[in-house]
Design an enzyme around this catalytic site. Sequence first.
Site, mmCIF file in Angstrom:
data_model
loop_
_atom_site.group_PDB
_atom_site.id
_atom_site.type_symbol
_atom_site.label_atom_id
_atom_site.label_comp_id
_atom_site.label_asym_id
_atom_site.label_seq_id
_atom_site.Cartn_x
_atom_site.Cartn_y
_atom_site.Cartn_z
ATOM 1 N N GLU A 1 -5.712 10.949 -7.119
ATOM 2 C CA GLU A 1 -5.013 9.671 -6.919
ATOM 3 C C GLU A 1 -5.752 8.827 -5.873
ATOM 4 O O GLU A 1 -5.890 7.609 -6.024
ATOM 5 C CB GLU A 1 -3.578 9.975 -6.446
ATOM 6 C CG GLU A 1 -2.707 8.734 -6.304
ATOM 7 C CD GLU A 1 -1.358 9.052 -5.635
ATOM 8 O OE1 GLU A 1 -0.968 10.234 -5.585
ATOM 9 O OE2 GLU A 1 -0.719 8.103 -5.158
ATOM 10 N N GLY B 1 7.059 13.665 -7.360
ATOM 11 C CA GLY B 1 8.153 14.070 -6.476
ATOM 12 C C GLY B 1 7.663 14.933 -5.331
ATOM 13 O O GLY B 1 7.898 16.155 -5.325
ATOM 14 N N TYR B 2 6.998 14.327 -4.353
ATOM 15 C CA TYR B 2 6.533 15.073 -3.180
ATOM 16 C C TYR B 2 7.392 14.733 -1.949
ATOM 17 O O TYR B 2 8.038 15.590 -1.371
ATOM 18 C CB TYR B 2 5.082 14.712 -2.836
ATOM 19 C CG TYR B 2 4.001 15.183 -3.774
ATOM 20 C CD1 TYR B 2 4.257 16.037 -4.846
ATOM 21 C CD2 TYR B 2 2.676 14.767 -3.588
ATOM 22 C CE1 TYR B 2 3.240 16.447 -5.696
ATOM 23 C CE2 TYR B 2 1.656 15.184 -4.428
ATOM 24 C CZ TYR B 2 1.942 16.017 -5.479
ATOM 25 O OH TYR B 2 0.931 16.409 -6.300
ATOM 26 N N SER B 3 7.366 13.433 -1.539
ATOM 27 C CA SER B 3 7.924 13.044 -0.234
ATOM 28 C C SER B 3 9.435 13.258 -0.149
ATOM 29 O O SER B 3 10.162 13.092 -1.131
ATOM 30 C CB SER B 3 7.630 11.571 0.046
ATOM 31 O OG SER B 3 6.254 11.339 -0.001
ATOM 32 N N SER C 1 8.322 6.707 -6.686
ATOM 33 C CA SER C 1 8.073 5.375 -7.251
ATOM 34 C C SER C 1 8.333 5.223 -8.739
ATOM 35 O O SER C 1 8.608 4.134 -9.195
ATOM 36 C CB SER C 1 6.645 4.939 -6.933
ATOM 37 O OG SER C 1 6.526 4.838 -5.543
ATOM 38 N N THR D 1 -1.249 8.723 4.303
ATOM 39 C CA THR D 1 -1.578 7.576 5.171
ATOM 40 C C THR D 1 -3.041 7.656 5.629
ATOM 41 O O THR D 1 -3.631 8.735 5.735
ATOM 42 C CB THR D 1 -0.673 7.518 6.430
ATOM 43 O OG1 THR D 1 -1.024 8.588 7.300
ATOM 44 C CG2 THR D 1 0.795 7.598 6.071
ATOM 45 N N ASN D 2 -3.579 6.473 5.950
ATOM 46 C CA ASN D 2 -4.994 6.432 6.342
ATOM 47 C C ASN D 2 -5.252 7.149 7.658
ATOM 48 O O ASN D 2 -6.351 7.665 7.883
ATOM 49 C CB ASN D 2 -5.460 4.977 6.396
ATOM 50 C CG ASN D 2 -5.615 4.400 5.000
ATOM 51 O OD1 ASN D 2 -5.415 5.111 4.004
ATOM 52 N ND2 ASN D 2 -5.974 3.136 4.908
HETATM 53 C C1 LIG Z 1 6.192 1.963 -1.461
HETATM 54 C C2 LIG Z 1 5.961 3.436 -1.353
HETATM 55 C C3 LIG Z 1 5.818 4.205 -2.500
HETATM 56 C C4 LIG Z 1 5.620 5.589 -2.425
HETATM 57 N N1 LIG Z 1 5.574 6.347 -3.589
HETATM 58 C C5 LIG Z 1 5.599 7.703 -3.498
HETATM 59 C C6 LIG Z 1 5.761 8.522 -4.677
HETATM 60 O O1 LIG Z 1 5.821 8.027 -5.803
HETATM 61 N N2 LIG Z 1 5.875 9.865 -4.509
HETATM 62 C C7 LIG Z 1 5.817 10.471 -3.288
HETATM 63 O O2 LIG Z 1 5.927 11.685 -3.229
HETATM 64 N N3 LIG Z 1 5.651 9.720 -2.155
HETATM 65 C C8 LIG Z 1 5.545 8.364 -2.241
HETATM 66 N N4 LIG Z 1 5.417 7.594 -1.090
HETATM 67 C C9 LIG Z 1 5.454 8.279 0.198
HETATM 68 C C10 LIG Z 1 4.164 8.216 0.982
HETATM 69 O O3 LIG Z 1 3.233 9.123 0.451
HETATM 70 C C11 LIG Z 1 4.586 8.511 2.416
HETATM 71 O O4 LIG Z 1 5.209 7.340 2.886
HETATM 72 C C12 LIG Z 1 3.438 8.882 3.294
HETATM 73 O O5 LIG Z 1 2.944 10.146 2.946
HETATM 74 C C13 LIG Z 1 3.835 8.865 4.785
HETATM 75 O O6 LIG Z 1 4.968 9.605 5.023
HETATM 76 P P1 LIG Z 1 6.192 8.997 5.860
HETATM 77 O O7 LIG Z 1 6.604 7.705 5.200
HETATM 78 O O8 LIG Z 1 7.219 10.047 6.006
HETATM 79 O O9 LIG Z 1 5.585 8.593 7.249
HETATM 80 P P2 LIG Z 1 5.345 9.560 8.489
HETATM 81 O O10 LIG Z 1 4.723 10.817 8.041
HETATM 82 O O11 LIG Z 1 6.614 9.660 9.272
HETATM 83 O O12 LIG Z 1 4.277 8.730 9.305
HETATM 84 C C14 LIG Z 1 4.623 7.567 10.070
HETATM 85 C C15 LIG Z 1 3.358 7.079 10.763
HETATM 86 O O13 LIG Z 1 2.881 8.097 11.662
HETATM 87 C C16 LIG Z 1 1.535 8.435 11.371
HETATM 88 N N5 LIG Z 1 1.323 9.877 11.538
HETATM 89 C C17 LIG Z 1 2.143 10.871 11.138
HETATM 90 N N6 LIG Z 1 1.604 12.076 11.440
HETATM 91 C C18 LIG Z 1 0.428 11.832 12.073
HETATM 92 C C19 LIG Z 1 -0.606 12.658 12.616
HETATM 93 N N7 LIG Z 1 -0.516 13.983 12.594
HETATM 94 N N8 LIG Z 1 -1.697 12.063 13.158
HETATM 95 C C20 LIG Z 1 -1.796 10.694 13.184
HETATM 96 N N9 LIG Z 1 -0.852 9.851 12.692
HETATM 97 C C21 LIG Z 1 0.249 10.402 12.141
HETATM 98 C C22 LIG Z 1 1.334 8.056 9.902
HETATM 99 O O14 LIG Z 1 -0.015 7.803 9.601
HETATM 100 C C23 LIG Z 1 2.206 6.807 9.793
HETATM 101 O O15 LIG Z 1 1.498 5.688 10.213
HETATM 102 C C24 LIG Z 1 5.549 6.212 -1.155
HETATM 103 C C25 LIG Z 1 5.659 5.430 0.001
HETATM 104 C C26 LIG Z 1 5.875 4.065 -0.072
HETATM 105 C C27 LIG Z 1 6.022 3.272 1.196
#
Ligand SMILES: Cc1cc2nc3c(=O)[nH]c(=O)nc-3n(C[C@H](O)[C@H](O)[C@H](O)COP(=O)(O)OP(=O)(O)OC[C@H]3O[C@@H](n4cnc5c(N)ncnc54)[C@H](O)[C@@H]3O)c2cc1C
Length: 393
Positions: A243, A127-129, A161, A372-373
């Site tokens: 992870e 439970g992070y995001s 998830s 994200t990468n």
């Molecule tokens: C199918 C799925 C399962 C998941 N499961 C879990 C889970 O079980 N628990 C949990 O806690 N989270 C989970 N996540 C969340 C995941 O960790 C987040 O989606 C991820 O950390 C990105 O956050 P965001 O979706 O808010 O995208 P954003 O942070 O809004 O990013 C959107 C885009 O902008 C880019 N970006 C943002 N900031 C920057 C920066 N400073 N520099 C360069 N690029 C940037 C990102 O790389 C990305 O491409 C899951 C996500 C998905 C899609």
Amino acid sequence: MRFEFTEDQIVWRDEIRDFLRQNITPELQEEKRNSDPISNGPLAKAFLKKVEEKGWIGIGWPKEYGGMGETMIKQFIFMEEFRSAKAPTIGMTLTSLAPTIMRVGSEKMKKEWIPKIVSGEIDLALGYSEPEAGSDLANLKTEAVIDGDEFVINGQKTWNSEGHIATHEFLACRTDPDVAKHKGISIILVPINHPGVKVLPIHTWGDLRTNEVFFDNVRVPCDNLVGNLNEGWKYAMMALNLERFDIGSIADVRSLLTETIDFLKETTIDGKILSKNIMVRQRVAELYAELELCKWLCYAAASMIDENKFPIKEMLMGKIMGSELKAKVGDIGTQVMDLYGQLRQHSKWVPLNGDLERLYRMAPFYRFGGGTNEILRDIVAQKGLKLPRSGVR
Ligand SMILES: Cc1cc2nc3c(=O)[nH]c(=O)nc-3n(C[C@H](O)[C@H](O)[C@H](O)COP(=O)(O)OP(=O)(O)OC[C@H]3O[C@@H](n4cnc5c(N)ncnc54)[C@H](O)[C@@H]3O)c2cc1C
């Protein structure tokens, strides 16, 4: 530098291979194909019970908590063999969350929770995001306020998830709103069946169900705090690094490439064998080279951990490369199979039981999972290559 296993590691690998040969049945693989990628059906549960009986649940864990106290290389060999055989995998609770509790939890918490985690009685969702806290995780707003000997929790998580199958949340909460953002966060274990917790599904393209989870005045004992109050940021990063290392292991994708190559060798379209096409050969050869590179990068990181180094740059590079290769194999693999590549499981002519087509849909998730990468590349630049902080963050 030696690019080979020691005698002891070969014995270990062969023991795992023997076990998998005896216990991975076609029925088990079929059940896995028909399940949500993170859920286990009855055959997978029975298989994992046997893994537990072998004592293989916590290979790197200390012996006093039911582990084997083994090296990271041996853990990685285990992961690779399991993935290569497309075995049901040991979930994140055991590979990254329990090891974090073991490192930072109180003795009382470890004694009470770890045996239940090993036996499968307790399973944790991450439970992070939140809607406003993804890459910028420190922005999280779910709050936990102390009231007597309980926390009262209010807020919302997203992309949760395992929320629909786990028993508890490994929940990152704001416990001090008056300090710098990453300094006021704590990790609390929250039972999902508690009054005030509501789980709603989000269905994704890759067949993975994830969830939104709402917390409305949820009360949990203060004893459920992991480690120290307001030190949750450190613990969350610890669990995330474990992870990320896990995501770098892509032996399942190497197996899929081998199966793809077999398909190309035996399939003829318009009178021509696919594997004779020069473009097909070049693309497949390129994938093979990159997959090998990724494997050795991860083994290099594992051996550095065994030498008590902390290979942050290497672990992150493994996660970035592994996750992007998953997408690349799904993409190129389905293309070189010509129109067969677009067929889904249960279609009469589908190659590889649809595993490659499913990888194509599932792969984008790995670029996000564990951070994200783009963000990870930034960390490699800053922490690994010692470049100054980027202008964006
Ligand atoms: C199918 C799925 C399962 C998941 N499961 C879990 C889970 O079980 N628990 C949990 O806690 N989270 C989970 N996540 C969340 C995941 O960790 C987040 O989606 C991820 O950390 C990105 O956050 P965001 O979706 O808010 O995208 P954003 O942070 O809004 O990013 C959107 C885009 O902008 C880019 N970006 C943002 N900031 C920057 C920066 N400073 N520099 C360069 N690029 C940037 C990102 O790389 C990305 O491409 C899951 C996500 C998905 C899609």
